[in-house]
Structures are given as C-alpha cells and as structure tokens.
Write a protein that holds these residues in place. Structure first.
Motif, mmCIF file in Angstrom:
data_model
loop_
_atom_site.group_PDB
_atom_site.id
_atom_site.type_symbol
_atom_site.label_atom_id
_atom_site.label_comp_id
_atom_site.label_asym_id
_atom_site.label_seq_id
_atom_site.Cartn_x
_atom_site.Cartn_y
_atom_site.Cartn_z
ATOM 1 N N GLN A 71 0.803 -1.218 0.000
ATOM 2 C CA GLN A 71 0.000 0.000 0.000
ATOM 3 C C GLN A 71 0.838 1.272 0.000
ATOM 4 O OE1 GLN A 71 -3.367 0.006 -0.110
ATOM 5 N NE2 GLN A 71 -4.143 -1.817 0.866
ATOM 6 N N LEU A 72 2.018 1.265 -0.595
ATOM 7 C CA LEU A 72 2.764 2.509 -0.691
ATOM 8 C C LEU A 72 2.218 3.417 -1.785
ATOM 9 C CD1 LEU A 72 6.485 1.546 -0.068
ATOM 10 C CD2 LEU A 72 4.796 2.464 1.499
ATOM 11 N N THR A 73 1.281 2.905 -2.571
ATOM 12 C CA THR A 73 0.533 3.767 -3.473
ATOM 13 C C THR A 73 -0.935 3.501 -3.257
ATOM 14 O OG1 THR A 73 0.634 2.102 -5.233
ATOM 15 C CG2 THR A 73 2.331 3.790 -5.237
ATOM 16 N N ALA A 74 -1.773 4.455 -3.572
ATOM 17 C CA ALA A 74 -3.199 4.368 -3.251
ATOM 18 C C ALA A 74 -3.991 3.988 -4.494
ATOM 19 C CB ALA A 74 -3.703 5.682 -2.685
ATOM 20 N N ILE A 111 2.154 7.705 5.482
ATOM 21 C CA ILE A 111 0.804 7.350 5.912
ATOM 22 C C ILE A 111 -0.144 7.637 4.769
ATOM 23 C CG2 ILE A 111 0.336 9.617 6.952
ATOM 24 C CD1 ILE A 111 -1.260 8.019 9.124
ATOM 25 N N ALA A 112 -1.171 6.812 4.627
ATOM 26 C CA ALA A 112 -2.153 6.972 3.558
ATOM 27 C C ALA A 112 -3.532 6.585 4.071
ATOM 28 C CB ALA A 112 -1.781 6.116 2.354
ATOM 29 N N VAL A 113 -4.518 7.388 3.725
ATOM 30 C CA VAL A 113 -5.929 7.071 3.955
ATOM 31 C C VAL A 113 -6.591 7.114 2.585
ATOM 32 C CG1 VAL A 113 -8.067 7.724 5.097
ATOM 33 C CG2 VAL A 113 -5.875 8.080 6.260
ATOM 34 N N ASP A 114 -7.042 5.968 2.117
ATOM 35 C CA ASP A 114 -7.460 5.809 0.728
ATOM 36 C C ASP A 114 -8.965 5.597 0.622
ATOM 37 O OD1 ASP A 114 -7.468 5.271 -2.020
ATOM 38 O OD2 ASP A 114 -7.107 3.145 -1.687
ATOM 39 N N SER A 115 -9.620 6.380 -0.252
ATOM 40 C CA SER A 115 -11.028 6.187 -0.641
ATOM 41 C C SER A 115 -12.005 6.376 0.516
ATOM 42 C CB SER A 115 -11.219 4.800 -1.279
ATOM 43 O OG SER A 115 -10.498 4.708 -2.478
ATOM 44 N N TYR A 116 -11.842 7.472 1.267
ATOM 45 C CA TYR A 116 -12.817 7.827 2.294
ATOM 46 C C TYR A 116 -14.010 8.499 1.628
ATOM 47 C CZ TYR A 116 -15.041 10.580 5.969
ATOM 48 O OH TYR A 116 -15.956 11.159 6.811
ATOM 49 N N GLN A 117 -15.206 7.961 1.866
ATOM 50 C CA GLN A 117 -16.426 8.543 1.308
ATOM 51 C C GLN A 117 -16.830 9.746 2.155
ATOM 52 O OE1 GLN A 117 -19.915 6.006 1.244
ATOM 53 N NE2 GLN A 117 -20.598 6.900 -0.681
ATOM 54 N N SER A 118 -16.868 10.925 1.547
ATOM 55 C CA SER A 118 -17.043 12.161 2.292
ATOM 56 C C SER A 118 -18.452 12.279 2.867
ATOM 57 C CB SER A 118 -16.749 13.367 1.394
ATOM 58 O OG SER A 118 -17.765 13.516 0.421
ATOM 59 N N ILE A 160 -12.190 10.671 -0.982
ATOM 60 C CA ILE A 160 -10.981 11.443 -0.690
ATOM 61 C C ILE A 160 -9.846 10.493 -0.316
ATOM 62 C CG2 ILE A 160 -9.964 13.244 0.759
ATOM 63 C CD1 ILE A 160 -12.808 14.267 1.261
ATOM 64 N N THR A 161 -8.701 10.731 -0.919
ATOM 65 C CA THR A 161 -7.488 9.994 -0.577
ATOM 66 C C THR A 161 -6.413 10.987 -0.176
ATOM 67 O OG1 THR A 161 -7.928 8.090 -2.005
ATOM 68 C CG2 THR A 161 -5.633 8.536 -1.473
ATOM 69 N N ALA A 162 -5.787 10.782 0.967
ATOM 70 C CA ALA A 162 -4.697 11.642 1.429
ATOM 71 C C ALA A 162 -3.482 10.772 1.704
ATOM 72 C CB ALA A 162 -5.103 12.408 2.684
ATOM 73 N N MET A 163 -2.333 11.182 1.199
ATOM 74 C CA MET A 163 -1.090 10.433 1.374
ATOM 75 C C MET A 163 0.052 11.401 1.617
ATOM 76 S SD MET A 163 -1.275 7.706 -1.756
ATOM 77 C CE MET A 163 0.147 6.823 -1.141
ATOM 78 N N GLY A 164 0.984 10.998 2.453
ATOM 79 C CA GLY A 164 2.160 11.818 2.681
ATOM 80 C C GLY A 164 3.342 10.970 3.079
ATOM 81 N N ALA A 165 4.552 11.477 2.814
ATOM 82 C CA ALA A 165 5.765 10.739 3.156
ATOM 83 C C ALA A 165 6.899 11.713 3.447
ATOM 84 C CB ALA A 165 6.166 9.797 2.026
ATOM 85 N N TYR A 166 7.788 11.270 4.331
ATOM 86 C CA TYR A 166 8.996 12.022 4.679
ATOM 87 C C TYR A 166 10.157 11.039 4.631
ATOM 88 C CZ TYR A 166 12.504 14.285 7.672
ATOM 89 O OH TYR A 166 13.656 14.805 8.170
ATOM 90 N N GLY A 167 11.231 11.389 3.930
ATOM 91 C CA GLY A 167 12.338 10.465 3.844
ATOM 92 C C GLY A 167 13.668 11.152 3.584
ATOM 93 N N TYR A 168 14.714 10.618 4.185
ATOM 94 C CA TYR A 168 16.081 11.078 3.941
ATOM 95 C C TYR A 168 16.861 9.922 3.340
ATOM 96 C CZ TYR A 168 20.798 12.847 4.626
ATOM 97 O OH TYR A 168 22.091 13.268 4.414
ATOM 98 N N TYR A 169 17.581 10.197 2.227
ATOM 99 C CA TYR A 169 18.275 9.150 1.482
ATOM 100 C C TYR A 169 19.739 9.559 1.307
ATOM 101 C CZ TYR A 169 13.436 8.062 0.651
ATOM 102 O OH TYR A 169 12.101 7.784 0.844
ATOM 103 N N ILE A 216 -3.482 15.285 -1.685
ATOM 104 C CA ILE A 216 -4.858 15.035 -1.293
ATOM 105 C C ILE A 216 -5.704 15.031 -2.557
ATOM 106 C CG2 ILE A 216 -5.263 17.487 -0.750
ATOM 107 C CD1 ILE A 216 -7.240 16.382 1.446
ATOM 108 N N ASP A 217 -6.417 13.934 -2.753
ATOM 109 C CA ASP A 217 -7.092 13.631 -4.017
ATOM 110 C C ASP A 217 -8.594 13.571 -3.782
ATOM 111 O OD1 ASP A 217 -7.727 12.802 -6.533
ATOM 112 O OD2 ASP A 217 -6.646 10.909 -6.453
ATOM 113 N N PHE A 218 -9.359 14.339 -4.568
ATOM 114 C CA PHE A 218 -10.817 14.342 -4.502
ATOM 115 C C PHE A 218 -11.357 13.702 -5.772
ATOM 116 C CE2 PHE A 218 -9.201 17.884 -2.052
ATOM 117 C CZ PHE A 218 -9.925 17.826 -0.872
ATOM 118 N N ARG A 219 -12.048 12.563 -5.613
ATOM 119 C CA ARG A 219 -12.564 11.805 -6.757
ATOM 120 C C ARG A 219 -14.090 11.799 -6.707
ATOM 121 N NH1 ARG A 219 -9.041 8.099 -8.940
ATOM 122 N NH2 ARG A 219 -10.599 6.464 -9.125
ATOM 123 N N TYR A 220 -14.717 12.322 -7.760
ATOM 124 C CA TYR A 220 -16.176 12.385 -7.811
ATOM 125 C C TYR A 220 -16.677 11.366 -8.824
ATOM 126 C CZ TYR A 220 -20.904 14.255 -7.975
ATOM 127 O OH TYR A 220 -22.274 14.392 -7.907
#
Length: 452
Positions: A23-26, A110-117, A125-134, A173-177
């Motif tokens: 689930q690293l992609t939504a 962290i990702a929250v995928d396909s929440y029905q508003s 609504i899908t919200a995803m975010g990441a923080y990384g040091y390489y 943050i993705d809004f899908r209608y």
C-alpha cells in the motif's frame, strides 16, 4: 517500493517478508471506486496486518521497517496504511565533500485511501504523505534519451547523473467524484463478488460503450513535494506544488485485476509558481489500457493479454532557456518525477526510477498474465490475510523521451526491455515481484498493484 540492482544482490543477502511495503501507493492506475466481497470468506471482509520488512538498495543501504495495513475498516471501500523505516549507518561525503559523516536512511509514510465524504456520497478522498532522507541518491536532473547512467562517463554528448544525499518529502490530497453515468447511475459503488480472487458476478461487465457503461470519475488533486540534494550547490532543492485535473473511465470487469475491457485517463497538471515553488510548469498525460481474456487451459483459472499505451507532453517547458544562467534547470520544465518521464516500477521497469525525462514521451507495453489453478496458500487459516491466487506474467516494454512532440523522433531509437513477474492477490490487493532486463542492465522491484 524496492529497487534491487544486480550488484546489490551479489553483495549481500536480501530477505523480504512476503508483502514488503504494501500500500505505498493508493490504488492502481485507472482503478475505479468499488466494494469487493469474497463469497467464501463472509466473516473476513475486513483485513489487517502489521509486518516487519528488511531490504537492501544502493540509495539506502540495509534498511528495516514495519508496515501496518487496514482494509475495509471505518468504511468498506477504505484502506489505511502506515509505514516507517530506518537504514544502516555508512560513510557519505557532505558539505561539498569537505568531510565524511555517518548517516542513515530514515522515513515514514501514511495513507488514507477512498474515504467517502460526509458532504457528498459520490465524493471520495485519498490523502497520502511521506517524509524520507536518502544518503546515496542517484539523480537524473537531465534525463534525456541520450543521457547515461554512468557517473564517470566522459562522453561530451551524454549528460551524467548526480550522486548526493538529500530529502524527498511529499503530500497529496485527491478528490474523486463518481459521475452518475453507466454502472454508477443508480448504485455509486458496484459490489464485486469474488471467489478466490476471481469475480463471479461480472459476466456481462467490461468492454461496453464508453460513459454509458463502466464507471467514470472526475478528479482533482492538490500536490506538494520537495526534493533536495545537499551536495549540489547549483540546485540545493526543487519545490513544487499545484493541482491536477483528470477524467478517469474504467470499463473493465474488475479494476484491481482486469480480465477484459478497457480503461483510459486524461490528466492535466500545473504548478502555478506560487508559494515556495521553484518555478511554474504544466503537463498533459493520456493513458489507455486494454485487456483480452483468452481461453483457459485445464490447469489455469485465468489467461489475459494486457496492453497499455501512455504519452505525456509539457507545453510550458522551454528547452532553449535556462532558469538560472549556468544552472542545470531549464525554464518551466517539469521536475524529474512529473510529466514526461520513464523508468521505475510502472514504465520501463529495467531502468532506474525516473531515469528518463524530457518535454515529451511515449510508452507502450504488452503483458501475458496467467493465474494457475495451483495455490499452495489456499485456505491457510493461520494467515491474517487471504492469498487468493498467484499470477505469472511475461512482459515487453518500449518507450522514449524527446525535446519535442515529434512522432518521427519519439518512435525512433526507443529504449526496450523484457521481463517476468510473480504476483499475488493478498488482502484483496495485487502484490508483485518483477525482474526486467534492458540496455543498462537489470532491475528488480517489489510493489503493490498492477502496473496498469
């Protein structure tokens, strides 16, 4: 996601738990909104699992972490995922190579995928975010078709990649209608009934007339990302933020693993150059996939030929002007991870992630996907998630980037690769291990979802 080069395989033993970074992609490209139910596991529609993982890669060293996945909780179509990782310490040069320090890769997502508003039953609504040091990035800031992967190349006609440590942080943050057309006219979310991962209530679904059948989604996405390279004084960071608009039409029998039908998606993305944006840019993309179901052998459950074509173009990119005189960026060019780019776990899989990028790109692939009847993980009650099938795949890919959208150029001197994949439907999500070979060597990937 995980990329393992041949050299890394020789250098160290690599252990990967069965689902590495689930689930690293939504959602897969072109996937619709739907609810899947397993008719043989009525009491296990909700799935959760917490898994450790460990892997090795050139940019991160030996890295360990954990991922937590929750499917079907809060709302039946939702997925919630969280992951964190930390790598081993190793020597890196910092501050323009004036000293050597011990540093390690570290990050979280962290990702929250396909929440029905709550304000519209058709809005998801899908919200995803990441923080990384390489600590050891290989960066293709000039990834033209003639560029090279060799850091030490002296060819004056080929640009070379940069090697540096830095951050890669992003948030979407993705809004899908879901439009009231076709299959979603009356029932917003189709219920797909599965028997060991194969749909059983979709015999008449897939491949109908566009928009009057299938599911159509209009979406908008707000995005932000920041990339930095501590050793490159010419480009210490690239910041981009903006908005995408897209129209996504899925006319397949089962979006997570189609066996027939087609899907297409058109997308426009733009950074308006506001806030801390490095510069403004825009791009257009179009993606089409087609699936043909073949007759089964006596020992198979599914045989599919899958085709995908994709193209992209950046109208804003000025190939004749530089953002800063003597700099490494051109005016209004897309960042290397946006727009017309190739390489990575979805397109041109034998090449590094975002290996090629330019003003225009074309790409095509064909896959032969086979699900055998044999499944050694069938009915394993001890497993916290169901593994419904294994799938073997053979694929071939071709693609090219160029400074203009000229088909006579884009269809000549193309890059090619071939490969095979082993995939599984675990917790109702396709997980894939892939090996691909091209002109610059071979690569392996472990990733979630079908590439198309």
């Amino acid at each position: 996601m995980l990329k393992i080069t041949r050299a890394a395989l020789i250098k160290r033993f690599i252990f990967v738990t069965f689902i590495l970074t689930l689930q690293l992609t939504a959602g897969p490209a072109g996937a619709g909104e739907y609810i899947s139910e397993d008719i043989k596991r009525s009491g296990r529609q909700k799935n959760w699992v917490i898994l450790p993982y460990i892997f090795s890669s050139d940019s991160m060293g030996l890295t360990a972490g954990a991922v937590a996945i929750f499917n079907g909780y809060i709302q039946p179509q939702m997925n919630i995922v969280a992951s964190t990782f930390v790598g081993e310490e190793f020597d890196v040069n910092v501050q323009a190579e004036q000293e050597v320090k011990q540093e390690r890769a570290a990050g979280a997502m962290i990702a929250v995928d396909s929440y029905q508003s709550f304000f519209s039953e058709r809005m998801f609504i899908t919200a995803m975010g990441a923080y990384g040091y390489y600590p050891n990035q290989r960066l293709y800031l000039d990834g033209g078709n003639e560029s090279t992967r060799d850091l030490e190349s002296t060819d004056p006609n080929s640009s070379t990649p940069f090697k540096s440590q830095g951050y890669n942080n992003w948030f979407d943050i993705d809004f899908r209608y879901v439009l009231p057309w076709g299959e979603s006219t009356q029932q917003i979310l189709p219920i797909i009934q599965l028997s060991r991962g194969i749909p059983v209530n979709r015999a008449d679904i897939g491949g109908g007339r566009p928009f009057s059948t299938g599911q159509t989604i209009f979406g908008s996405k707000l995005f932000y990302s920041k990339w930095s390279a501590e050793k490159l004084k010419e480009a210490p960071s690239i910041n981009t933020n903006g908005i995408r608009f897209y129209l996504d039409h899925d006319n397949t029998d089962y979006p997570s693993n189609p066996s027939r039908g087609y899907s297409f998606k058109g997308q426009f993305s733009a950074d308006l150059g506001i806030g801390n944006s490095t510069q403004s840019w825009n791009s257009l993309e179009f993606d089409y996939a087609h699936y043909i179901e073949l007759l089964n052998f006596s020992w198979t459950r599914q045989n599919v030929l899958a085709f995908n074509a994709w193209t992209a173009y950046s109208p804003s990119w000025r190939t004749d002007q530089e953002l800063v005189e003597g700099g490494i960026l051109e005016k209004h060019q897309t960042p290397m991870w946006e727009g017309a780019r190739l390489g990575g776990w979805n397109r041109m899989r034998a090449y590094d992630n975002n290996r090629f990028s330019d003003k225009a790109a074309v790409y095509g692939t064909m896959e032969y996907r086979l699900i055998p009847s044999l499944n050694p993980m069938k009915d394993q009650s001890w497993s916290p998630f169901a593994i419904d099938w294994f799938q073997t795949v053979l694929f071939v890919e071709a693609g090219r980037v160029a400074e203009s959208y000229d088909l006579s150029i884009l269809l000549s001197d193309m890059k090619y690769d071939v490969g095979f994949s082993l995939r599984a439907l675990a917790a109702k999500m396709p997980v894939r291990f892939e090996y691909a070979y091209g002109s610059e060597g071979s690569s392996m990937w472990v990733m979630l979802n079908q590439p198309f």
